[in-house]
Design an enzyme around this catalytic site. Sequence first.
Site, short mmCIF file in Angstrom:
data_model
loop_
_atom_site.label_atom_id
_atom_site.label_comp_id
_atom_site.label_asym_id
_atom_site.label_seq_id
_atom_site.Cartn_x
_atom_site.Cartn_y
_atom_site.Cartn_z
N HIS A 1 0.78 -1.23 0.00
CA HIS A 1 0.00 0.00 0.00
C HIS A 1 0.81 1.27 0.00
CE1 HIS A 1 -4.17 -1.41 0.48
NE2 HIS A 1 -3.58 -2.48 0.96
N LYS B 1 -9.33 13.70 4.01
CA LYS B 1 -8.46 12.53 4.06
C LYS B 1 -7.63 12.66 5.33
CE LYS B 1 -6.94 13.85 -0.04
NZ LYS B 1 -6.97 12.62 -0.79
N LYS C 1 0.22 14.44 1.71
CA LYS C 1 -1.07 14.73 1.09
C LYS C 1 -1.26 16.23 0.84
CE LYS C 1 -3.49 10.65 3.00
NZ LYS C 1 -4.21 10.01 1.88
N LYS D 1 -14.37 8.28 -5.02
CA LYS D 1 -15.68 8.59 -4.44
C LYS D 1 -16.20 9.93 -4.98
CE LYS D 1 -14.05 6.48 -0.13
NZ LYS D 1 -13.41 6.85 1.16
C1 LIG Z 1 -12.15 6.99 1.52
C2 LIG Z 1 -11.74 7.35 2.89
C3 LIG Z 1 -10.40 7.59 3.16
C4 LIG Z 1 -9.33 7.56 2.10
O1 LIG Z 1 -9.25 8.80 1.46
P1 LIG Z 1 -8.01 9.20 0.54
O2 LIG Z 1 -8.43 10.52 -0.04
O3 LIG Z 1 -7.92 8.14 -0.50
O4 LIG Z 1 -6.83 9.28 1.41
C5 LIG Z 1 -10.05 7.93 4.45
N1 LIG Z 1 -10.96 8.01 5.44
C6 LIG Z 1 -12.27 7.80 5.20
C7 LIG Z 1 -13.24 7.94 6.31
C8 LIG Z 1 -12.71 7.46 3.92
O5 LIG Z 1 -14.01 7.24 3.70
#
Ligand SMILES: *Cc1c(COP(=O)(O)O)cnc(C)c1O
Length: 740
Positions: free
Chosen positions: A289, A476, A482, A588
Amino acid sequence: MEFLIGKLLENYLINTGLKEVVEEGLKDLGIKLEDLYEMDPDPGLGNGGLGRLAACFIDSMASLDIAGTGIGIRYRYGLFRQLIQNGYQVETPDNWLKIPNVWEICKAEDARIVKFGGNINMNWGGDGHLYVELEDYEPVLAVPYDIPVPGYDSERVNTLRLWSAETENSGFDFSEFSKGDYDRAVENITTAHSISNVLYPDDSTPRGKLLRLKQEYFFTSAGLQDILSRYLKGGGNIREFHLYNAIQINDTHPALAIPELMRLLIDEQGLGWDDAWAITVATFGYTNHTILAEALEKWPLDMFKKLLPRIYMIVEEINRRFVAELSMKDGYGFDRIAKMSIIGDGAVKMAHLAIVGSHSVNGVARLHSDILKNKELRNFSEFYPGKFNNKTNGITHRRWLIGANPELAGAIDRTIGTGWRKDPGKLTELEKFIDRGFSDEAYAIKQNNKERLAGYILKTTEIGVDKNSIFDIQVKRLHMYKRQLLNIFGVMDMYNRIKAGNTSGMYPRTVIFSAKAFPGYGLAKNTIKLICTVADRVNSDKEAADFLRVVFLPNYDVSLAERMIPAGDISEQISTASKEASGTGNMKFMMNGAVTLATLDGANVEIREAVGDDNIILFGLTSDEVISYEQHGGYDPYREVRNDSRLEAIISQIREGYFGFAGKNEFTPVLDHLLKDGDPYFVLKDFDAYVSARDKIDGIYSDRSRFSRMCAVNIARSGRFSSDNTIAAYADDIWNVKHR
Ligand SMILES: *Cc1c(COP(=O)(O)O)cnc(C)c1O
């Protein structure tokens, strides 16, 4: 080790097709379904993307009619709940089991013992097999709790089996327990109990703590014992184990499953090493990952040996044979072998163990898999050609579209029928309706979602935001790679432009953040404080009110994600290129019709490929450029600041407390990170490109038909990021199992 499943009631009703029936039935009782959703707890049994991926995967496995079990830990306390007090993150315990969990079933009869510590007793049996037994170990009782995972429009109900460390259990045979050191077991009741007490809140950075190693062995040993005994009870032949069982390890947290299966096959089933090894390698697949060096798990040898003496012995033998195999081949000198060894630098390297002990190693987006194969793990991919492959992550459209955005799902039904619900690839059929009403309808639905989110923002933060502004969202975990820092620098620059009266071409914008930081990650917490400080200044300035609002919503979790993502116009996916393995938040947002503002990192590369350059906003260094700077140097953050008066202004404003601060030198950590420490994530380097990209968005957004068209294209082409596709590829290429 993590399953970030989110609330379950709604997902159950969607997948079983019972939503309408239940809604009707409840109406007779005067109960609103939404009120029940509110009461359903959101189990925080994961940190972020990795745990959420596992949750999407078990949903897809059930929906594709694949028999599968998720194996994890029933943490008594999940990820901490975040409060924001005076702009600082405050952590409070997530006591999610205070109200009994109605979705779990305790299976006391399937409890197992996991053995820690102890001494090894070896003797050769008359049959030439070396019999190894542990004595004086500390037994810990592992009790499984099953959570059902029903597939969508499918007869299948799979199981998420979460193990709890317990010290007493009525249905349990204590005679087995007493073979160990019972006195010590009693003495250690509190420690045994504590194994499944709390989720470690680290996202991508392990801390090398003994309790964490205990957790890892605890659930892998219980899980493996369980898998093996079910297989044998069902009449399975031990030599064909790998033909009927595939085990996918989600990062290296469960990599101890490899030596644990060896132990079970050799010590308990009487197999010889070579047979056991062939079965083990054929059984396991390993998903990597991350390439962040600090994220790779390494366990100190003395800790490992003492806690898991038999497992250590097996790891040593795996490594001895691996090193011997390497040294027989041309081109594997001492240095290269030392780099590849499983044991080295006083530690067990879990990624190396996982690679050697699996028949498949995959990254989670094409770019990430390429970097693994050609750079980070090149030594291994050359030695094991064919072992390395890519499986781009995905998300379940059942939770992230049907559940989170019912209005949009309804509009899609009316436009192309309901076939996409079972087969999200059919979302492409929307394409021909984009200019025949669909993009307008999707835009109107987005406005409704924005209005609902505005209501939530007002309720939780008392900040009023305008649904007609651009909702520009970054949600995130808080991590320097990030680059939430880049986002807030962009915000400070916008504010400076507003104060200078330089607002021509500027479109009103609401910049929204939500992120938890690891409690010991000072820089991440300092970034949260900076965001909140800037937000306070901007939001209390009447001059800025027409153009800019900044919001930090506390306690990002799955439920909050479901609220926020359908309301996003702009999806901020701005990690330093090469650092984000895939991302799933990006998918998403895309599926909910947001336009991605992106670096060419992780799965953003594939999102761009899907939507085309006209329907994504790209900026910044490429991964090759970043890697080249990292290898050859040549990047000087001071020069970036000297050459850009906007950066100069922002940095001195932060230093002087222009945005306000609680104490002197409040933001020294962040400023040192950007200057003295060389700006390792190239925030200052990408600043200019980022600001220009955002400006470009203002122009596009003000052309409503153009922007809504971009959003609709994103929805129509998001089907390829369904985790159903990802799981079908795992099933075909790695597990060799049939699916719907
Ligand atoms: C999808 C999700 C993540 C991952 O988000 P990234 O933008 O890919 O880092 C982290 N926390 C929650 C609660 C999520 O639903």
